[in-house]
Design a protein around this motif. Structure first.
Motif, short mmCIF file in Angstrom:
data_model
loop_
_atom_site.label_atom_id
_atom_site.label_comp_id
_atom_site.label_asym_id
_atom_site.label_seq_id
_atom_site.Cartn_x
_atom_site.Cartn_y
_atom_site.Cartn_z
N PRO A 131 43.54 50.62 47.73
CA PRO A 131 44.92 50.20 47.98
C PRO A 131 45.52 50.10 46.40
CG PRO A 131 43.07 48.55 47.43
CD PRO A 131 42.38 49.80 48.07
N VAL A 150 48.07 49.01 43.73
CA VAL A 150 48.48 47.81 43.04
C VAL A 150 49.51 48.04 41.69
CG1 VAL A 150 47.68 45.62 41.96
CG2 VAL A 150 46.24 46.80 43.64
N SER A 189 49.39 42.86 37.41
CA SER A 189 48.74 43.17 38.83
C SER A 189 47.56 42.03 38.55
CB SER A 189 48.15 44.56 39.16
OG SER A 189 47.18 44.77 37.97
N ARG A 197 53.98 43.73 44.91
CA ARG A 197 52.77 43.87 43.53
C ARG A 197 51.64 44.41 44.24
NH1 ARG A 197 56.23 43.53 41.24
NH2 ARG A 197 57.02 41.96 39.45
N ARG A 198 51.44 44.40 45.49
CA ARG A 198 50.18 44.90 46.22
C ARG A 198 50.50 45.40 47.65
NH1 ARG A 198 45.94 40.64 46.53
NH2 ARG A 198 47.73 39.35 46.39
N TYR A 202 48.25 47.09 51.04
CA TYR A 202 47.02 47.61 51.51
C TYR A 202 47.41 48.13 52.89
CZ TYR A 202 45.03 44.34 47.93
OH TYR A 202 44.74 43.96 46.81
N GLU A 211 50.48 38.05 42.82
CA GLU A 211 49.54 38.57 42.30
C GLU A 211 48.20 38.01 42.74
OE1 GLU A 211 50.10 38.17 38.20
OE2 GLU A 211 51.78 39.66 38.08
N SER A 245 49.77 37.25 52.37
CA SER A 245 50.70 38.33 52.09
C SER A 245 52.16 37.77 52.67
CB SER A 245 50.35 39.59 52.96
OG SER A 245 50.39 39.19 54.38
N HIS A 275 42.70 50.29 42.58
CA HIS A 275 41.36 49.37 42.38
C HIS A 275 40.24 49.78 43.31
CE1 HIS A 275 43.05 47.22 39.28
NE2 HIS A 275 44.29 46.80 39.82
N HIS A 325 37.79 40.17 46.02
CA HIS A 325 38.30 41.32 45.72
C HIS A 325 37.48 42.33 46.87
CE1 HIS A 325 40.85 40.89 42.50
NE2 HIS A 325 39.72 40.43 41.59
N ASN A 370 39.09 41.89 50.27
CA ASN A 370 40.21 42.39 50.54
C ASN A 370 40.21 43.95 50.65
OD1 ASN A 370 42.89 42.36 50.55
ND2 ASN A 370 43.37 41.93 48.33
#
Length: 752
Positions: free
Chosen positions: A8, A10, A15, A273-274, A276, A293, A298, A328, A350, A353
């Motif tokens: 993903p 970020v 972040s 910010r992210r 996926y 963050e 979402s 990441h 994490h 995710n």
């Protein structure tokens, strides 16, 4: 080490990966809570407000097409005609009427139970004397459901027997189109095979999407440049909403086909910010975008109809992320966890995710382990190993007697074999835990009913016991058990969840004796998750759920084999031509549970709690110890030298403090010490001059006598070690010890 696939993206500035709490903050970790999707709906006024309709009133895999302002006309007990103002909603498998007044229930009429659906006849439409009936639609049905009367969330009431429901649309000219649509959907609902039903409904849906492209008047700015437009569905727990995705140089838009919950959902690209890529229904079709963050919910989760559209949207959003983009990986988070920079809780979030677990997809909700086994003591002792569950085994293997029975069945089973007939995470299990805060979701999943009172989440201890002994119960926990919001344990909404066979009303969840209240239970659960025992053994559970014991021979050896349909790559729906088989498999995939994406293919390393006291004690030894009778002076000096070298590496680490160094890092450094090579030997006596041959980059040889203090030796080393560069990817003590060419250091040792 990690599984295949692009990681993903970020935004590096601010972040999540760069805003982790410090050591002191970790004692009270910030836990945002996976129930964010429930809080978000409350904030938007969609769950417990005067607007009672929600997509959760639909069946699973049902679509909401359109709505019309209308009156519901009926005869009261006195035979007088009455009408109730509201809106008529046309859905792919039902007709729903939502009255404006909350005193009246919402009426849901399944199309499959309809007998006739009629509008005004042709001669009536041309007859001026029947003008009052022009907007009427009559539905004769065998069954209807009533719900949310007085806006109270409760199981649906069923109205059985032939009943006529008459609705008068405000716009009479719409009647013909509405009746035509209802006839199409009725024919689809009456087809014998589910695959044929799904195919016909999909055709109707795609036709509607093709006729209603994205309304570009919805752009925030007339100067926006259009990059692409495609069809997609917005995913929220248990429901999907079809519409159009449009991405410009400034915004990502989603326009629902039905205008619900609002005409357009907008995400500003510079706020992202992210992002996926997700798999949805085991297919690479999902995309989840976060403008926060740390929040687990979402801003938008989209499911596309083909992978290419998904990848194109991903490309446009990803390229807009602030200049610097960080990938990441599971390994990067693993290193942070090993060194104590993130907590066990944060690390598990994490990993979930990265493994495609999302709170917007209940079939892939984040999964957390059972930790505690003691639910009967008055005090919880986290220093006793027996307080904790064996993290090296899946839930199904914790009870040996039950496992033996399952293995007998497994050996006799034809291929493909599986040990467990149910999964450790599924929509049903998630809502089992969350029913008190998400009752509408449970009613949606259970066709308008709560589960039987004796099967509800009534007690922590009973639930754990059933997971140990039950023939088909192998469920793990969800993140809420290790967060700060205890509302899922309390019946704050005063729901009528029924009465058990023992005559007890289902209310709050019964807690173990060692918990004074729900908040105390969560606090102690958090302490257990972050305890030394769990920190030392969590890698074993990760191996089972996210790692190398998830599949293949290692999974068989670990008694960790589930149904093939639960695994990524277990079935390719695109290669299944039979529509009925395809629908059946997809339903099973979504409802049975899904195994997370595999992140690690080799054993996960341990995390060991820092024990720097031992290091400081070792370094404080004096030379007088080496001179004591029966001791080897050279060996003692060598040990002191190595101790000081490690401490020196700590001092030279400009980024990390002593408390940030984990014993795992120290262990890695000591393992590297085994590469030291003996160059020459010297017998150490008082007054002799042992020689230390340092590597070329230290640019000198140093000699010292045994009379000099070891601090002086360290000072000489420090002067020369400072110039040694540390490669950018590594920092701290491990980096220095691993990159100082330590194998070239030749230490003077006594030939004892």
């Amino acid at each position: 080490m990690a599984g295949a696939g692009r990681e993903p993206l970020v935004a590096s500035k601010g972040s999540a990966g760069h805003s982790l709490p410090g050591a002191k903050e970790r004692r009270k970790p910030r836990r945002p809570g996976s129930m964010a999707f429930i809080r978000k709906r409350r904030q938007e006024g969609q769950l417990y407000s005067k607007e009672r309709f929600s997509l959760l009133l639909l069946n699973l895999e049902e679509y909401y097409f359109e709505q019309h302002t209308a009156n519901y006309i009926f005869n009261n007990d006195d035979g007088e005609k009455r009408q109730i103002r509201g809106s008529l909603k046309i859905c792919s498998k039902s007709v729903i009427f939502e009255p404006d007044e909350i005193n009246h229930p919402i009426i849901k009429i399944p199309l499959r139970d309809c007998i006739t659906i009629e509008g005004p006849e042709d001669d009536e439409r041309s007859n001026p004397f029947t003008e009052g009936n022009l907007g009427h639609i009559s539905i004769l049905t065998n069954q209807a459901f009533l719900t949310k009367e007085q806006n109270i969330i409760a199981p649906f009431k069923t109205e059985r027997g032939k009943t006529e429901y008459v609705f008068q649309l405000d716009v009479a000219g719409k009647v013909e189109d509405v009746v035509h649509t209802l006839h199409q959907l009725y024919r689809a609902s009456c087809l014998d095979k589910l695959g044929d039903q799904a195919a016909m409904i999909t055709a109707i849906l795609q036709s509607r999407l093709a006729r209603t492209p994205f309304d570009k008047n919805r752009f925030q700015n007339v100067s926006e440049k259009l990059h692409m437009e495609c069809k997609a569905e917005m995913v929220t727990p248990l429901v999907t909403n079809p519409g159009h995705v449009c991405i410009t140089d400034a915004n990502l838009y989603f326009q629902p086909l039905n205008g619900y919950p609002k005409p357009v959902v907008q995400v500003t690209l510079h706020s992202v910010r992210r992002i996926y890529k997700r798999r949805h229904g085991l297919a690479p079709l999902g995309l989840e975008v976060f403008c926060t963050e740390n929040d687990l919910c979402s801003d938008i989760y989209l499911k596309f109809y083909n992978t290419q559209d998904r990848d194109n949207v991903y490309f446009y959003v990803a390229t807009y992320l602030e200049n610097h983009v960080t990938e990441h990986t599971a390994e990067s988070y693993m290193l942070q966890w090993q060194r104590g920079h993130i907590s066990n809780y944060q690390y598990l979030l994490h990993l979930n995710n990265l493994a495609d677990r999302s709170c917007n997809d209940l079939s892939q909700y984040p999964v957390f382990p059972w930790i505690i086994t003691d639910y009967s003591s008055s005090e919880l002792d986290l220093t006793k190993p027996e307080t904790f569950r064996d993290l090296s085994k899946p839930v199904g293997a914790l009870n040996k007697e039950r496992l033996d029975r399952l293995l007998v069945r497994y050996r006799e089973m034809p291929e493909p074999k599986f040990m467990y007939g149910s999964h450790y995470s599924s929509p049903g299990y998630v809502l089992f835990y969350l029913v008190r805060v998400a009752p509408e979701y449970m009613l949606c999943l259970q066709n308008g009913k709560f589960d039987h009172p004796d099967r509800m989440f009534n007690s922590i201890a009973e639930t754990w016991k059933n997971c140990l002994d039950g023939a088909t119960d192998f469920k793990e926990l969800i993140p809420e058990f290790y967060e700060n919001d205890s509302s899922f344990l309390l019946n704050s909404l005063k729901l009528d969840l029924g009465k058990t066979q023992g005559g007890k009303m289902v209310d709050n969840v019964e807690l173990p004796p060692w918990a004074s209240d729900a908040d105390d239970f969560l606090q102690k659960s958090q302490e257990a998750l972050e305890s030394q025992y769990v920190s030392e053994h969590l890698n074993e559970w990760i191996d089972i759920v996210f790692g190398y014991k998830q599949k293949g021979s290692e999974a068989i050896a670990a008694h960790n084999v589930f149904h093939p349909l639960t695994y990524e790559g277990g079935v390719d729906l695109n290669r299944i031509m039979d529509p009925n088989e395809r629908v059946a498999l997809l339903t099973q995939i979504l409802e049975f549970g899904q195994t997370p994406k595999q992140l690690f293919t080799i054993p996960h390393p341990r995390r060991i709690i820092p024990k720097l006291k031992n290091l400081s004690h070792a370094s404080s030894r004096s030379l007088s110890t080496a001179e004591s009778p029966g001791k080897c002076a050279g060996s003692s000096l060598s040990l002191m030298f190595l101790d000081n070298l490690i401490l020196l590496a700590l001092l030279l680490s400009s980024e990390e403090s002593f408390e940030d160094l984990t014993e795992e890092s120290i262990l890695l450094a000591w393992n590297n010490m085994t590469r030291l090579k003996l160059d020459s030997q010297y017998k150490i006596h008082k007054g002799s001059l042992p020689q230390l041959d340092l590597p070329p980059q230290m640019k000198q040889q140093s000699t010292t006598s045994a009379d000099k203090k070891e601090e002086e030796v360290t000072a000489i080393l420090a002067r020369d070690l400072v110039v040694q560069p540390v490669p950018p990817p590594l920092s701290g003590a491990v980096a220095i010890l691993m990159h100082l060419s330590i194998p070239d250091v030749m230490v003077a040792m006594s030939n004892c």
